[in-house]
Design an enzyme around this catalytic site. Sequence first.
Site, PDB file in Angstrom:
ATOM      1  N   LYS A  85       2.670  60.509 -27.696  1.00 42.89           N
ATOM      2  CA  LYS A  85       3.224  60.210 -29.028  1.00 42.89           C
ATOM      3  C   LYS A  85       4.567  60.921 -29.209  1.00 42.89           C
ATOM      4  O   LYS A  85       5.551  60.321 -29.611  1.00 42.89           O
ATOM      5  CB  LYS A  85       2.262  60.700 -30.097  1.00 42.89           C
ATOM      6  CG  LYS A  85       2.841  60.741 -31.505  1.00 42.89           C
ATOM      7  CD  LYS A  85       1.834  61.160 -32.545  1.00 42.89           C
ATOM      8  CE  LYS A  85       1.727  62.633 -32.712  1.00 42.89           C
ATOM      9  NZ  LYS A  85       2.745  63.259 -33.551  1.00 42.89           N
ATOM     10  N   ASN A  86       4.620  62.195 -28.833  1.00 34.11           N
ATOM     11  CA  ASN A  86       5.821  62.993 -29.129  1.00 34.11           C
ATOM     12  C   ASN A  86       6.948  62.764 -28.152  1.00 34.11           C
ATOM     13  O   ASN A  86       8.031  63.316 -28.316  1.00 34.11           O
ATOM     14  CB  ASN A  86       5.456  64.477 -29.226  1.00 34.11           C
ATOM     15  CG  ASN A  86       4.614  64.736 -30.473  1.00 34.11           C
ATOM     16  OD1 ASN A  86       4.496  63.868 -31.331  1.00 34.11           O
ATOM     17  ND2 ASN A  86       4.015  65.903 -30.551  1.00 34.11           N
TER      18      ASN A  86
ATOM     19  N   CYS B 156       4.709  69.415 -45.392  1.00 28.62           N
ATOM     20  CA  CYS B 156       3.650  68.842 -44.542  1.00 28.62           C
ATOM     21  C   CYS B 156       2.477  69.805 -44.647  1.00 28.62           C
ATOM     22  O   CYS B 156       2.652  70.985 -44.954  1.00 28.62           O
ATOM     23  CB  CYS B 156       4.208  68.748 -43.126  1.00 28.62           C
ATOM     24  SG  CYS B 156       2.948  68.620 -41.882  1.00 28.62           S
TER      25      CYS B 156
ATOM     26  N   ARG C 187       8.198  73.156 -42.640  1.00 28.25           N
ATOM     27  CA  ARG C 187       8.856  72.333 -41.610  1.00 28.25           C
ATOM     28  C   ARG C 187      10.223  71.810 -42.075  1.00 28.25           C
ATOM     29  O   ARG C 187      10.467  70.622 -42.154  1.00 28.25           O
ATOM     30  CB  ARG C 187       7.942  71.195 -41.183  1.00 28.25           C
ATOM     31  CG  ARG C 187       6.636  71.706 -40.601  1.00 28.25           C
ATOM     32  CD  ARG C 187       5.714  70.612 -40.177  1.00 28.25           C
ATOM     33  NE  ARG C 187       6.201  69.979 -38.935  1.00 28.25           N
ATOM     34  CZ  ARG C 187       5.567  68.940 -38.369  1.00 28.25           C
ATOM     35  NH1 ARG C 187       4.514  68.438 -38.932  1.00 28.25           N
ATOM     36  NH2 ARG C 187       6.033  68.410 -37.257  1.00 28.25           N
TER      37      ARG C 187
ATOM     38  N   ASP D 247      16.672  72.320 -41.347  1.00 29.33           N
ATOM     39  CA  ASP D 247      17.991  72.968 -41.467  1.00 29.33           C
ATOM     40  C   ASP D 247      18.720  73.080 -40.135  1.00 29.33           C
ATOM     41  O   ASP D 247      19.952  72.985 -40.073  1.00 29.33           O
ATOM     42  CB  ASP D 247      17.835  74.359 -42.102  1.00 29.33           C
ATOM     43  CG  ASP D 247      16.847  75.216 -41.328  1.00 29.33           C
ATOM     44  OD1 ASP D 247      15.673  74.807 -41.216  1.00 29.33           O
ATOM     45  OD2 ASP D 247      17.244  76.260 -40.788  1.00 29.33           O
TER      46      ASP D 247
ATOM     47  N   ASP E 130      -0.163  72.467 -30.661  1.00 27.58           N
ATOM     48  CA  ASP E 130      -0.891  71.209 -30.897  1.00 27.58           C
ATOM     49  C   ASP E 130      -2.266  71.204 -30.248  1.00 27.58           C
ATOM     50  O   ASP E 130      -3.028  70.269 -30.449  1.00 27.58           O
ATOM     51  CB  ASP E 130      -0.086  70.014 -30.378  1.00 27.58           C
ATOM     52  CG  ASP E 130       1.141  69.782 -31.216  1.00 27.58           C
ATOM     53  OD1 ASP E 130       2.036  69.035 -30.784  1.00 27.58           O
ATOM     54  OD2 ASP E 130       1.232  70.373 -32.302  1.00 27.58           O
TER      55      ASP E 130
ATOM     56  N   ARG F 280      -3.124  58.691 -36.478  1.00 28.21           N
ATOM     57  CA  ARG F 280      -1.675  58.868 -36.329  1.00 28.21           C
ATOM     58  C   ARG F 280      -1.332  59.234 -34.902  1.00 28.21           C
ATOM     59  O   ARG F 280      -0.260  58.914 -34.410  1.00 28.21           O
ATOM     60  CB  ARG F 280      -1.203  59.996 -37.260  1.00 28.21           C
ATOM     61  CG  ARG F 280      -1.389  59.674 -38.716  1.00 28.21           C
ATOM     62  CD  ARG F 280      -0.642  60.650 -39.545  1.00 28.21           C
ATOM     63  NE  ARG F 280       0.704  60.832 -38.990  1.00 28.21           N
ATOM     64  CZ  ARG F 280       1.580  61.675 -39.487  1.00 28.21           C
ATOM     65  NH1 ARG F 280       1.258  62.406 -40.527  1.00 28.21           N
ATOM     66  NH2 ARG F 280       2.762  61.788 -38.961  1.00 28.21           N
TER      67      ARG F 280
HETATM   68  C1  EPZ Z   1       7.247  68.814 -32.946  1.00 25.87           C
HETATM   69  O1  EPZ Z   1       7.411  68.965 -34.340  1.00 25.87           O
HETATM   70  C2  EPZ Z   1       6.011  67.957 -32.762  1.00 25.87           C
HETATM   71  N1  EPZ Z   1       6.235  66.641 -33.366  1.00 25.87           N
HETATM   72  C3  EPZ Z   1       4.810  68.646 -33.388  1.00 25.87           C
HETATM   73  O2  EPZ Z   1       3.671  67.850 -33.107  1.00 25.87           O
HETATM   74  C4  EPZ Z   1       4.626  69.999 -32.725  1.00 25.87           C
HETATM   75  O3  EPZ Z   1       3.550  70.687 -33.340  1.00 25.87           O
HETATM   76  C5  EPZ Z   1       5.910  70.829 -32.874  1.00 25.87           C
HETATM   77  O4  EPZ Z   1       7.030  70.084 -32.325  1.00 25.87           O
HETATM   78  C6  EPZ Z   1       5.830  72.168 -32.153  1.00 25.87           C
HETATM   79  O5  EPZ Z   1       5.576  71.940 -30.792  1.00 25.87           O
HETATM   80  C7  EPZ Z   1       6.995  65.738 -32.695  1.00 25.87           C
HETATM   81  O6  EPZ Z   1       7.495  65.999 -31.609  1.00 25.87           O
HETATM   82  C8  EPZ Z   1       7.174  64.411 -33.357  1.00 25.87           C
HETATM   83  P1  EPZ Z   1       9.672  72.191 -34.450  1.00 25.87           P
HETATM   84  P2  EPZ Z   1       8.803  69.577 -34.907  1.00 25.87           P
HETATM   85  O7  EPZ Z   1      10.949  71.704 -35.024  1.00 25.87           O
HETATM   86  O8  EPZ Z   1       9.910  69.214 -33.999  1.00 25.87           O
HETATM   87  C9  EPZ Z   1      10.644  75.519 -37.684  1.00 25.87           C
HETATM   88  C10 EPZ Z   1       1.657  66.802 -33.564  1.00 25.87           C
HETATM   89  O9  EPZ Z   1       0.578  67.300 -33.815  1.00 25.87           O
HETATM   90  N2  EPZ Z   1      11.882  74.751 -37.925  1.00 25.87           N
HETATM   91  O10 EPZ Z   1       9.591  72.513 -32.994  1.00 25.87           O
HETATM   92  O11 EPZ Z   1       8.891  69.211 -36.331  1.00 25.87           O
HETATM   93  C11 EPZ Z   1       9.396  74.736 -38.074  1.00 25.87           C
HETATM   94  O12 EPZ Z   1       9.120  74.914 -39.454  1.00 25.87           O
HETATM   95  C12 EPZ Z   1       2.918  67.325 -34.203  1.00 25.87           C
HETATM   96  O13 EPZ Z   1       1.849  65.855 -32.751  1.00 25.87           O
HETATM   97  C13 EPZ Z   1      12.802  75.200 -38.875  1.00 25.87           C
HETATM   98  O14 EPZ Z   1      12.577  76.215 -39.529  1.00 25.87           O
HETATM   99  O15 EPZ Z   1       8.527  71.131 -34.774  1.00 25.87           O
HETATM  100  C14 EPZ Z   1       8.332  75.344 -37.195  1.00 25.87           C
HETATM  101  O16 EPZ Z   1       7.849  76.528 -37.803  1.00 25.87           O
HETATM  102  C15 EPZ Z   1       2.576  68.312 -35.286  1.00 25.87           C
HETATM  103  N3  EPZ Z   1      13.938  74.495 -39.092  1.00 25.87           N
HETATM  104  C16 EPZ Z   1       9.091  75.708 -35.924  1.00 25.87           C
HETATM  105  O17 EPZ Z   1      10.490  75.742 -36.285  1.00 25.87           O
HETATM  106  C17 EPZ Z   1      14.240  73.349 -38.378  1.00 25.87           C
HETATM  107  O18 EPZ Z   1      15.308  72.749 -38.596  1.00 25.87           O
HETATM  108  C18 EPZ Z   1       8.917  74.693 -34.791  1.00 25.87           C
HETATM  109  O19 EPZ Z   1       9.170  73.427 -35.344  1.00 25.87           O
HETATM  110  C19 EPZ Z   1      13.303  72.914 -37.400  1.00 25.87           C
HETATM  111  C20 EPZ Z   1      12.141  73.627 -37.190  1.00 25.87           C
END
Ligand code: EPZ
Length: 419
Positions: free
Chosen positions: A17-18, A115, A120, A123, A307, A399
């Site tokens: 999916k990702n 979420c 999430r 920025d 995950d 999903r």
């Molecule tokens: C991806 O989400 C995945 N989704 C998530 O999978 C996965 O849990 C996550 O990466 C971590 O591996 C997809 O790939 C579609 P991040 P993403 O940006 O990219 C913070 C699932 O179950 N952050 O790596 O949204 C954020 O809040 C889903 O399939 C900021 O602060 O995660 C988090 O604490 C759930 N500012 C951390 O970084 C930003 O601009 C990691 O988030 C971006 C992120």
Amino acid sequence: MTGGAPLKGEIMIAGAKNAALPILCASLLTTDPVELFNVPDLQDVRTMLKLLQQMGVALEFPNPNDRSHLILQAKEITSPEAPYELVKTMRASILVLGPLLARMGRATVSLPGGCAIGARPVDQHIKGLKAMGAGIQIRKGFIVAKIAEPNTRLQGNAILTDMITVTGTENLLMAACLAQGTTILENAAREPEVGDLAELLVKMGAKISGIGSDRLVIEGVPTLHGASHHVIADRIETGTFLCAVAATGGEIVLKNCRPDTLDAVLVKLKEAGLKIKKGADWISASMSGRPKPVSFRTSEYPAFPTDMQAQFMALNAIAGGASRITETIFENRFMHVQELNRLGADISIEGNTAIVEGVDKLSGATVMATDLRASASLVIAGLAAQGETQVDRIYHLDRGYDRMEQKLTQLGANIRRMK
Ligand code: EPZ
């Protein structure tokens, strides 16, 4: 479902999916057709396809009975927008922002709301695109972006994100492919899904080096052309089924998977007592006796993936002893704890650590799914519990899992979907 049956048999693992979600968005970067194989048939994928079609992208299924094979063509993009109605159901819609800016010079994308598992924010996506010459404003809940005059293309730059962000890396990577000059992404995410996207972009003519490392160097090119690509296998679906057989006992074979993308999880599953054999694209796993407790902390790839945290907690819930699970990526990814406790688990939370006291047996009850991986955790617990378990709100499950109950039935589980 009624728990207690050991899992036996063989299933095919679907595409990730990702990986599929950013890869679908990459079709926006060229006017040529992009042909994809092994695309998983999931709710989030259907949502993304709907969003792209609304923008004007043509979608074709060469074989109507096979939704894993599709062709996307963004010959022209009639509306570079991602409306709130779609974005609120799928945060990954943010992945159209980089490609739209790179291709059209402008984009209007609804801010993804919060979420269940955490705030999430996006920025880092915005900071990176601004560094590439995009003017970005937040207006009425929308990200309104356009390339600042007098440039007509994004400008390559050196970008260091404050934390490792998977979709942040993917958004900036896609934008950089068509930028003027060279972009360096420091602190880039190394998840295999990022690498899979990069492989497709290179096939489309992008110039990317450092794939798989935390430093990606992209030399912008004026245009990209079409390509065809086989989406990488879903390592989280693979890990989910391995946790299931470790919890119920039995012996299963997973085909069309990528064991090399799951090392951290395989190490912990072996510690729990799972016997594992593997090849390039298959894993066979057998479990007899009670799982041993295994402590772990989630972290960015290649460490133990967040995950897989909820699924492994369901396994620890019935282990012969205590374990500690620390979640370092999201601030609220323990909502499955209360639901597991309703099934008789003995789990307490201290800050971002869950202390799991293994119990002899879980007993079936009605529980509620709160997010995608929490629902998988409850299914695993239900398969191991005594008696009947009902998991409500399984739209969360749909999903991210392609026909999970059918695959589990194929493995001998006593599970059915209620209308
Ligand atoms: C991806 O989400 C995945 N989704 C998530 O999978 C996965 O849990 C996550 O990466 C971590 O591996 C997809 O790939 C579609 P991040 P993403 O940006 O990219 C913070 C699932 O179950 N952050 O790596 O949204 C954020 O809040 C889903 O399939 C900021 O602060 O995660 C988090 O604490 C759930 N500012 C951390 O970084 C930003 O601009 C990691 O988030 C971006 C992120």
